[in-house]
Scaffold this active site. Structure first.
Site, short mmCIF file in Angstrom:
data_model
loop_
_atom_site.label_atom_id
_atom_site.label_comp_id
_atom_site.label_asym_id
_atom_site.label_seq_id
_atom_site.Cartn_x
_atom_site.Cartn_y
_atom_site.Cartn_z
N CYS A 232 11.22 -6.00 5.75
CA CYS A 232 10.29 -7.13 5.83
C CYS A 232 10.99 -8.37 6.36
CB CYS A 232 9.64 -7.40 4.48
SG CYS A 232 8.45 -6.11 4.04
N CYS B 15 12.20 -7.15 1.04
CA CYS B 15 13.17 -6.11 1.38
C CYS B 15 13.73 -6.37 2.79
CB CYS B 15 12.51 -4.73 1.31
SG CYS B 15 11.37 -4.36 2.66
N TYR C 142 6.02 9.50 1.01
CA TYR C 142 7.00 8.46 1.34
C TYR C 142 7.58 8.75 2.69
CZ TYR C 142 6.94 7.12 -3.62
OH TYR C 142 6.57 6.71 -4.86
N GLU D 207 4.31 -7.85 2.91
CA GLU D 207 4.71 -8.80 3.95
C GLU D 207 4.39 -8.26 5.34
OE1 GLU D 207 7.87 -9.05 0.62
OE2 GLU D 207 6.51 -7.55 1.47
N CYS E 215 4.80 -2.36 3.01
CA CYS E 215 5.00 -3.55 2.16
C CYS E 215 3.94 -4.61 2.46
CB CYS E 215 6.37 -4.15 2.41
SG CYS E 215 7.75 -3.07 2.01
N GLN F 268 0.86 -1.18 0.00
CA GLN F 268 0.00 0.00 0.00
C GLN F 268 0.90 1.23 0.00
OE1 GLN F 268 -3.53 -0.32 -0.08
NE2 GLN F 268 -2.92 -2.44 -0.46
N GLU F 269 1.01 1.88 -1.16
CA GLU F 269 1.88 3.05 -1.29
C GLU F 269 1.17 4.32 -0.86
OE1 GLU F 269 4.60 1.34 -4.95
OE2 GLU F 269 3.28 3.02 -5.36
N ASN F 270 1.97 5.38 -0.69
CA ASN F 270 1.43 6.66 -0.31
C ASN F 270 2.33 7.75 -0.88
OD1 ASN F 270 1.01 9.07 1.57
ND2 ASN F 270 -0.59 7.67 2.23
#
Length: 160
Positions: free
Chosen positions: A115, A112, A68, A75, A73, A63-65
């Site tokens: 995560c 990443c 930043y 996971e 992420c 879920q991006e925004n």
């Protein structure tokens, strides 16, 4: 001087079709939830599916925004939900599928660093390994018997 050698083995499946039973179902869940990712900036979609010891499957997508780094992420979306809602259930396995809207991702894509650390925290907490499956949009799937295998020189509560 001392040398430390770390050996790690992974299983590699040529495709999701080589997986069987719960593991295949789990990866298919990761692929499905990946399609619901909110990724308008990176165009990179990730889905994660977690198998709990009860047989329940928890899913999450990235879920991006625009602000930043306010996004999260897939996971961590899934594992934090599992930890908050089912704190006493062990996590047996995590399946991750990632793909780009801009190009074909046909090789396994690992999580990443943030995560990896977050998933490892739950492995340490429950004192049993968590199986990990990673794939791109298509192609090979890599299986690890433990999240610790992808974070070999780790940080955990034992040093606090």
């Amino acid at each position: 001087m001392k040398e430390i050698k770390i050996d790690v083995a992974f299983k590699v499946y040529s495709s999701i079709d080589e997986l069987e039973g719960k593991e295949k179902d789990l990866m298919l869940e990761a692929v499905e939830i990946r399609k619901k990712a909110y990724a308008p900036y990176s165009k990179f979609r990730v889905g994660a599916a977690i198998l709990l010891e009860s047989g329940r499957i928890i899913t999450g997508s990235n879920q991006e925004n625009a602000a930043y780094p306010s996004g999260l992420c897939a996971e961590r979306t899934a594992i934090f939900y599992a930890g908050a809602n089912f704190p006493n259930e062990k996590i047996l396995a995590i399946a991750i599928s990632a793909c780009s809207d801009l190009k074909i991702t046909n090789g396994p894509i690992p999580p990443c660093g943030s995560c990896r650390q977050s998933m490892f925290e739950y492995e340490v907490k429950q004192e049993t390994p968590i199986k990990l499956f990673c794939m791109g949009g298509v192609g090979e799937v890599i299986e690890s018997d433990s999240v610790g295998n992808i974070l070999p020189f780790h940080f955990d509560k034992s040093v606090l």
